[in-house]
Scaffold this motif. Sequence first.
Motif, PDB file in Angstrom:
ATOM      1  N   GLU A  60      51.942  98.345   3.072  1.00 58.13           N
ATOM      2  CA  GLU A  60      52.599  98.563   1.792  1.00 58.13           C
ATOM      3  C   GLU A  60      53.642  97.489   1.513  1.00 58.13           C
ATOM      4  OE1 GLU A  60      53.860 100.209  -1.800  1.00 58.13           O
ATOM      5  OE2 GLU A  60      52.059 100.623  -0.621  1.00 58.13           O
ATOM      6  N   GLN A  61      54.444  97.179   2.528  1.00 59.03           N
ATOM      7  CA  GLN A  61      55.479  96.168   2.326  1.00 59.03           C
ATOM      8  C   GLN A  61      54.869  94.796   2.053  1.00 59.03           C
ATOM      9  OE1 GLN A  61      58.531  96.045   5.295  1.00 59.03           O
ATOM     10  NE2 GLN A  61      59.296  94.069   4.649  1.00 59.03           N
ATOM     11  N   MET A  62      53.813  94.430   2.797  1.00 57.45           N
ATOM     12  CA  MET A  62      53.231  93.103   2.613  1.00 57.45           C
ATOM     13  C   MET A  62      52.535  92.984   1.262  1.00 57.45           C
ATOM     14  SD  MET A  62      53.291  90.255   4.061  1.00 57.45           S
ATOM     15  CE  MET A  62      52.819  88.891   2.990  1.00 57.45           C
ATOM     16  N   LEU A  63      51.906  94.056   0.799  1.00 54.59           N
ATOM     17  CA  LEU A  63      51.301  94.029  -0.527  1.00 54.59           C
ATOM     18  C   LEU A  63      52.366  93.898  -1.615  1.00 54.59           C
ATOM     19  CD1 LEU A  63      48.486  96.727  -0.180  1.00 54.59           C
ATOM     20  CD2 LEU A  63      48.189  94.252  -0.387  1.00 54.59           C
ATOM     21  N   ALA A  64      53.512  94.541  -1.413  1.00 56.09           N
ATOM     22  CA  ALA A  64      54.613  94.411  -2.368  1.00 56.09           C
ATOM     23  C   ALA A  64      55.136  92.977  -2.385  1.00 56.09           C
ATOM     24  CB  ALA A  64      55.729  95.390  -2.012  1.00 56.09           C
ATOM     25  N   ILE A  65      55.201  92.361  -1.202  1.00 57.36           N
ATOM     26  CA  ILE A  65      55.637  90.962  -1.110  1.00 57.36           C
ATOM     27  C   ILE A  65      54.643  90.053  -1.823  1.00 57.36           C
ATOM     28  CG2 ILE A  65      56.016  89.039   0.494  1.00 57.36           C
ATOM     29  CD1 ILE A  65      57.124  91.132   2.490  1.00 57.36           C
ATOM     30  N   ALA A  66      53.351  90.307  -1.620  1.00 57.17           N
ATOM     31  CA  ALA A  66      52.322  89.504  -2.279  1.00 57.17           C
ATOM     32  C   ALA A  66      52.401  89.655  -3.794  1.00 57.17           C
ATOM     33  CB  ALA A  66      50.934  89.911  -1.780  1.00 57.17           C
ATOM     34  N   GLU A  67      52.657  90.868  -4.255  1.00 55.31           N
ATOM     35  CA  GLU A  67      52.796  91.086  -5.699  1.00 55.31           C
ATOM     36  C   GLU A  67      54.004  90.336  -6.247  1.00 55.31           C
ATOM     37  OE1 GLU A  67      53.400  94.745  -8.917  1.00 55.31           O
ATOM     38  OE2 GLU A  67      53.047  95.168  -6.803  1.00 55.31           O
ATOM     39  N   GLN A  68      55.120  90.373  -5.513  1.00 54.18           N
ATOM     40  CA  GLN A  68      56.307  89.640  -5.948  1.00 54.18           C
ATOM     41  C   GLN A  68      56.033  88.143  -5.997  1.00 54.18           C
ATOM     42  OE1 GLN A  68      59.702  90.149  -3.402  1.00 54.18           O
ATOM     43  NE2 GLN A  68      61.052  88.910  -4.669  1.00 54.18           N
ATOM     44  N   ALA A  69      55.172  87.650  -5.108  1.00 51.55           N
ATOM     45  CA  ALA A  69      54.828  86.227  -5.092  1.00 51.55           C
ATOM     46  C   ALA A  69      53.865  85.846  -6.212  1.00 51.55           C
ATOM     47  CB  ALA A  69      54.220  85.862  -3.744  1.00 51.55           C
ATOM     48  N   GLY A  70      53.328  86.848  -6.922  1.00 48.41           N
ATOM     49  CA  GLY A  70      52.478  86.564  -8.064  1.00 48.41           C
ATOM     50  C   GLY A  70      51.003  86.812  -7.854  1.00 48.41           C
ATOM     51  N   PHE A  71      50.644  87.559  -6.803  1.00 48.08           N
ATOM     52  CA  PHE A  71      49.240  87.795  -6.507  1.00 48.08           C
ATOM     53  C   PHE A  71      48.865  89.235  -6.822  1.00 48.08           C
ATOM     54  CE2 PHE A  71      50.721  84.494  -3.526  1.00 48.08           C
ATOM     55  CZ  PHE A  71      49.908  83.452  -3.937  1.00 48.08           C
ATOM     56  N   ARG A  72      47.613  89.432  -7.189  1.00 42.88           N
ATOM     57  CA  ARG A  72      47.108  90.759  -7.521  1.00 42.88           C
ATOM     58  C   ARG A  72      45.739  90.962  -6.880  1.00 42.88           C
ATOM     59  NH1 ARG A  72      51.461  90.341  -9.315  1.00 42.88           N
ATOM     60  NH2 ARG A  72      52.387  91.087 -11.270  1.00 42.88           N
ATOM     61  N   GLY A  73      45.333  92.207  -6.819  1.00 45.56           N
ATOM     62  CA  GLY A  73      43.974  92.547  -6.406  1.00 45.56           C
ATOM     63  C   GLY A  73      43.533  91.965  -5.081  1.00 45.56           C
ATOM     64  N   ARG A  74      42.340  91.361  -5.091  1.00 45.33           N
ATOM     65  CA  ARG A  74      41.723  90.858  -3.855  1.00 45.33           C
ATOM     66  C   ARG A  74      42.587  89.789  -3.189  1.00 45.33           C
ATOM     67  NH1 ARG A  74      36.973  90.981  -1.318  1.00 45.33           N
ATOM     68  NH2 ARG A  74      36.317  89.180  -0.108  1.00 45.33           N
ATOM     69  N   THR A  75      43.191  88.903  -3.992  1.00 42.15           N
ATOM     70  CA  THR A  75      44.013  87.841  -3.399  1.00 42.15           C
ATOM     71  C   THR A  75      45.214  88.423  -2.675  1.00 42.15           C
ATOM     72  OG1 THR A  75      43.347  86.345  -5.187  1.00 42.15           O
ATOM     73  CG2 THR A  75      45.242  85.698  -3.860  1.00 42.15           C
ATOM     74  N   ALA A  76      45.840  89.451  -3.238  1.00 43.86           N
ATOM     75  CA  ALA A  76      46.978  90.098  -2.584  1.00 43.86           C
ATOM     76  C   ALA A  76      46.559  90.694  -1.239  1.00 43.86           C
ATOM     77  CB  ALA A  76      47.560  91.183  -3.487  1.00 43.86           C
ATOM     78  N   VAL A  77      45.385  91.321  -1.211  1.00 38.75           N
ATOM     79  CA  VAL A  77      44.885  91.898   0.043  1.00 38.75           C
ATOM     80  C   VAL A  77      44.584  90.798   1.058  1.00 38.75           C
ATOM     81  CG1 VAL A  77      42.987  93.200   1.083  1.00 38.75           C
ATOM     82  CG2 VAL A  77      43.984  93.965  -1.077  1.00 38.75           C
ATOM     83  N   GLN A  78      44.012  89.693   0.621  1.00 39.17           N
ATOM     84  CA  GLN A  78      43.732  88.581   1.532  1.00 39.17           C
ATOM     85  C   GLN A  78      45.019  87.982   2.087  1.00 39.17           C
ATOM     86  OE1 GLN A  78      41.311  86.258  -1.205  1.00 39.17           O
ATOM     87  NE2 GLN A  78      39.447  86.752  -0.061  1.00 39.17           N
ATOM     88  N   VAL A  79      46.038  87.867   1.248  1.00 41.72           N
ATOM     89  CA  VAL A  79      47.340  87.374   1.719  1.00 41.72           C
ATOM     90  C   VAL A  79      47.888  88.317   2.786  1.00 41.72           C
ATOM     91  CG1 VAL A  79      49.755  87.054   1.052  1.00 41.72           C
ATOM     92  CG2 VAL A  79      47.935  86.084  -0.359  1.00 41.72           C
ATOM     93  N   MET A  80      47.814  89.624   2.531  1.00 40.16           N
ATOM     94  CA  MET A  80      48.312  90.606   3.492  1.00 40.16           C
ATOM     95  C   MET A  80      47.560  90.520   4.813  1.00 40.16           C
ATOM     96  SD  MET A  80      47.268  93.745   4.913  1.00 40.16           S
ATOM     97  CE  MET A  80      46.117  94.397   3.716  1.00 40.16           C
ATOM     98  N   ARG A  81      46.243  90.440   4.760  1.00 40.29           N
ATOM     99  CA  ARG A  81      45.435  90.388   5.983  1.00 40.29           C
ATOM    100  C   ARG A  81      45.695  89.109   6.777  1.00 40.29           C
ATOM    101  NH1 ARG A  81      39.834  92.657   3.239  1.00 40.29           N
ATOM    102  NH2 ARG A  81      40.263  94.885   3.550  1.00 40.29           N
ATOM    103  N   THR A  82      45.818  87.997   6.078  1.00 44.28           N
ATOM    104  CA  THR A  82      46.080  86.729   6.759  1.00 44.28           C
ATOM    105  C   THR A  82      47.450  86.748   7.423  1.00 44.28           C
ATOM    106  OG1 THR A  82      44.706  85.558   5.146  1.00 44.28           O
ATOM    107  CG2 THR A  82      46.220  84.226   6.453  1.00 44.28           C
TER     108      THR A  82
END
Length: 228
Positions: free
Chosen positions: A132-154
């Motif tokens: 949850e925290q990493m997805l929130a960080i990805a969203e703050q960085a400007g990513f959504r959907g699949r890219t946000a999940v890929q950022v979190m997984r990486t």
Amino acid sequence: MAKQTRGGTLPTEVPGAPVRAPLTHDRIIATAIELIEREGAQALSMRRIGAELGVAAMSLYNHVPGKEAVLDGIADRILGGLEVDPAPEADWRDRARRLAHAFRAAAHRHPRSMSVVLSRSMIWTRRLPVIEQMLAIAEQAGFRGRTAVQVMRTFMAYVIGTLMNEANTAATLRQIAEERRRVAELVDPKAFPHVVGAARELLHPDYDADFDFGLDLLIGAIESLPRT
């Protein structure tokens, strides 16, 4: 000592005898972690935990179904100790760094137990706070959907993989130190000139600097991704 009653003989407390703390789920998990940190995961068994607590192994089953449940409890205890997003208003890069270092700090507090946690299959819900925290960080960085999940997984793959690599490297270096002469004979300078040339750095790693180096590279790569 004992005292007589109309119903028979009852035991009485021996003066000065230590009072045993009640057996609880928390005590069992804490004792299991202490045992793993002291002797390694191979030492963990219900019998050993019972011996550490001064009770029969069967007594533990009133609080935990078995060894797998103990391992689940260890995962809950360690991952639950992560400091989750203390400053959500901060820059996403700083938040990502703090999350990575919080995970690493938990691993350093319980290195052997964390190795067990990371190397076994865990119920995915245990990772929900970090996800949850990493997805929130990805969203703050400007990513959504699949890219946000890929950022979190990486991100999680880097942190977890680095922690496991640190543990494996430390074990390898201990083995090299114990078999220094044999290792030196196996490493041919003509066949491995770069390995020999970098021997000092390879044999004396700075785990803190290496972790931050890789983390900065990862954050820089995330920052350069196109926003959708």
